[in-house]
Design an enzyme around this catalytic site. Structure first.
Site, PDB file in Angstrom:
ATOM      1  N   CYS A   1      36.659  39.398  32.635  1.00 13.32           N
ATOM      2  CA  CYS A   1      35.744  38.994  33.603  1.00 13.32           C
ATOM      3  C   CYS A   1      36.343  38.865  34.827  1.00 13.32           C
ATOM      4  O   CYS A   1      37.065  38.143  35.237  1.00 13.32           O
ATOM      5  CB  CYS A   1      35.006  37.512  33.063  1.00 13.32           C
ATOM      6  SG  CYS A   1      33.400  37.092  33.989  1.00 13.32           S
ATOM      7  N   GLY A   2      36.316  40.019  35.726  1.00 13.42           N
ATOM      8  CA  GLY A   2      37.034  39.986  36.758  1.00 13.42           C
ATOM      9  C   GLY A   2      36.717  38.966  37.882  1.00 13.42           C
ATOM     10  O   GLY A   2      37.430  38.476  38.404  1.00 13.42           O
TER      11      GLY A   2
END
Length: 279
Positions: A81-82
């Site tokens: 999850c950037g």
């Protein structure tokens, strides 16, 4: 400071977002707070819980500044999850660090202050092998055998990118879940609609597996940049306008760097008696 075991006290949390891609973050570096799929799903309910696109936990980690683990709002695990990684990196850097290394299922990710209120994270090299994306069979990743001629990329999560003339003219609520559950993707996939609006500049909309339509997605933005460069549409450094704002992606030799703003909205407590009722 040593961690203390879970007890019957309320659990602190942080609410953060990156361009409207929102998260609940539980810091477990000093307290063991078990998180199950059922609890993540209950917390993710925007009417009966707290609501989020992803839940993230921070754990102590030998060899890195922290260990991050992610869940989608439907309770399923998320490998990367950037935007949450950037938000948590900013939180840890605000504790007195100039840069941090965060261990994830994606690997060790380096984040740093990019100036002007922006945070950069290296999301690692893209996955370009069909087995590791993963896909169900050996196909051309640059031209998948699906309507719309999409591209497959792995960025810790599987991704499917469609290059379209007008993202607003495509029904994301229809194509998103259909492609997410296509048999070609045995672990489901994130879906991106990408419209080239100028040299090295995209307008992108995102459907995230396990979460649905999101205002932004960091790993999806990285996947669009990689897919566009592989298709020869752009150079390896691009600007991406999402529903919630803008990210800058730079596919370098050492990995795919993502830069953008973060927001730490609030701190709160999750009641222990409510948590006990979700198991």
């Amino acid at each position: 400071m040593a961690r203390v075991p879970q007890d019957q006290t309320d659990v602190p949390f942080m609410k953060m977002h990156g361009l409207g891609n929102d998260f609940i973050v539980i810091d477990r570096r000093h307290r063991d707070v078990p998180v199950t799929a059922a609890l993540a799903r209950a917390l993710g309910d925007r009417r009966r819980g707290l609501g989020f696109d992803q839940l993230a936990t921070i754990d102590p980690c030998d060899g890195a500044d922290a260990r991050l683990t992610f869940w989608n709002s439907d309770g399923s695990p998320s490998g990367a999850c950037g935007n949450a990684t950037r938000c948590i990196a900013r939180h840890l850097m605000d504790e007195g660090r100039d840069a941090v290394t965060l261990r994830t299922d994606r690997g060790d990710l380096t984040a740093r202050d990019a100036g002007d209120g922006l945070t950069s994270v290296n999301m690692g090299a893209p996955v370009l092998d069909w087995r590791s994306v993963p896909l169900a069979r050996d196909v051309d990743l640059d031209h998948l055998p699906l309507d719309g001629d999409p591209v497959a990329t792995g960025m810790g999560n599987p991704h499917c990118t469609f290059f379209v003339d007008n993202v607003e003219a495509v029904d994301l609520d229809e194509i998103g879940p259909r492609v997410e559950h296509d048999p070609l993707y045995p672990e489901r996939t994130n879906v991106q609609l990408a419209q080239l609006t100028g040299p090295d500049h995209f307008r992108v909309r995102v459907w995230e597996r396990g979460a649905g339509v999101t205002l932004a997605s960091g790993s999806s933005s990285c996947a669009v940049a990689v897919a566009a460069a592989r298709r020869g549409l752009t150079a390896r450094r691009v600007c991406i306008d999402l529903d919630g704002g803008t990210l800058w992606i730079d596919w370098r030799e050492d990995g795919v760097w993502m830069t953008g703003p973060t927001a730490h909205v609030a701190d709160g407590l999750i009641r222990a008696d409510w948590i006990a009722g979700q198991s």
